[in-house]
Design a protein around this motif. Structure first.
Motif, PDB file in Angstrom:
ATOM      1  N   THR A   8       0.960  -1.184   0.034  1.00 15.14           N
ATOM      2  CA  THR A   8      -0.022   0.151  -0.102  1.00 15.14           C
ATOM      3  C   THR A   8       0.961   1.244  -0.028  1.00 15.14           C
ATOM      4  O   THR A   8       1.933   1.282   0.458  1.00 15.14           O
ATOM      5  N   ALA A   9       0.612   2.036  -0.751  1.00 18.37           N
ATOM      6  CA  ALA A   9       1.565   3.601  -0.961  1.00 18.37           C
ATOM      7  C   ALA A   9       0.615   4.476  -1.193  1.00 18.37           C
ATOM      8  O   ALA A   9      -0.458   4.581  -1.974  1.00 18.37           O
ATOM      9  N   PRO A  10       0.779   5.818  -0.722  1.00 17.93           N
ATOM     10  CA  PRO A  10       0.251   6.893  -1.320  1.00 17.93           C
ATOM     11  C   PRO A  10       0.497   7.253  -2.766  1.00 17.93           C
ATOM     12  O   PRO A  10       1.622   7.026  -3.032  1.00 17.93           O
ATOM     13  N   LEU A  11      -0.260   7.880  -3.021  1.00 19.78           N
ATOM     14  CA  LEU A  11      -0.038   8.115  -4.797  1.00 19.78           C
ATOM     15  C   LEU A  11      -0.019   9.826  -4.806  1.00 19.78           C
ATOM     16  O   LEU A  11      -1.040  10.646  -4.487  1.00 19.78           O
ATOM     17  N   MET A  12       0.934  10.208  -5.015  1.00 15.90           N
ATOM     18  CA  MET A  12       0.959  11.798  -5.582  1.00 15.90           C
ATOM     19  C   MET A  12       0.478  12.087  -6.941  1.00 15.90           C
ATOM     20  O   MET A  12       0.584  11.555  -7.900  1.00 15.90           O
ATOM     21  N   GLY A  36      -7.374   7.979   1.628  1.00 20.54           N
ATOM     22  CA  GLY A  36      -6.794   7.700   2.673  1.00 20.54           C
ATOM     23  C   GLY A  36      -7.347   8.582   3.751  1.00 20.54           C
ATOM     24  O   GLY A  36      -8.284   9.484   3.617  1.00 20.54           O
ATOM     25  N   PRO A  37      -6.986   8.348   4.969  1.00 23.07           N
ATOM     26  CA  PRO A  37      -7.631   9.067   6.168  1.00 23.07           C
ATOM     27  C   PRO A  37      -7.584  10.408   6.142  1.00 23.07           C
ATOM     28  O   PRO A  37      -8.150  10.978   7.004  1.00 23.07           O
ATOM     29  N   GLU A  38      -6.369  10.957   5.687  1.00 28.77           N
ATOM     30  CA  GLU A  38      -5.911  12.307   5.618  1.00 28.77           C
ATOM     31  C   GLU A  38      -6.432  12.958   4.267  1.00 28.77           C
ATOM     32  O   GLU A  38      -6.120  13.977   4.136  1.00 28.77           O
ATOM     33  N   ALA A  63       8.362   7.067  -5.410  1.00 26.63           N
ATOM     34  CA  ALA A  63       7.309   7.750  -4.623  1.00 26.63           C
ATOM     35  C   ALA A  63       8.101   8.759  -3.669  1.00 26.63           C
ATOM     36  O   ALA A  63       7.558   9.840  -3.450  1.00 26.63           O
ATOM     37  N   ALA A  64       9.233   8.044  -3.110  1.00 28.64           N
ATOM     38  CA  ALA A  64      10.000   9.028  -2.161  1.00 28.64           C
ATOM     39  C   ALA A  64      10.690  10.195  -2.741  1.00 28.64           C
ATOM     40  O   ALA A  64      10.351  11.351  -2.215  1.00 28.64           O
ATOM     41  N   GLU A  65      10.771  10.173  -3.901  1.00 27.98           N
ATOM     42  CA  GLU A  65      11.384  11.299  -4.687  1.00 27.98           C
ATOM     43  C   GLU A  65      10.310  12.453  -5.025  1.00 27.98           C
ATOM     44  O   GLU A  65      10.702  13.572  -4.699  1.00 27.98           O
TER      45      GLU A  65
END
Length: 73
Positions: A8-12, A36-38, A63-65
């Motif tokens: 699972t990962a946030p998507l920018m 997501g929750p936020e 994703a981090a970059e």
């Protein structure tokens, strides 16, 4: 029987295609996108458990970059 591993990962929003393409190159299949929750988007991925053997996790690096660029670092 196939066994699976999950991510699972946030998507920018501004870099979603590049991030998804990187994960796809590693064998990750996007299963679902939810809020997501936020309020941001979260992607749920799966791949066969043996598919990632010997591969670097370039999708997570991308994703981090993207996150660093978004935050202006």
């Amino acid at each position: 029987m196939t066994t699976w591993e999950y991510l699972t990962a946030p998507l920018m929003i501004h870099n979603t295609a590049a991030i998804l393409n990187n994960w796809g190159k590693q064998g990750w299949e996007l299963v679902q996108v939810v809020t997501g929750p936020e309020g941001g988007l979260v992607g749920y991925f799966k791949r066969p458990a043996d598919a990632g053997a010997g591969q670097a996790n370039t999708g997570l690096s991308a994703a981090a970059e993207a996150s660093r660029q978004f935050e202006g670092q």
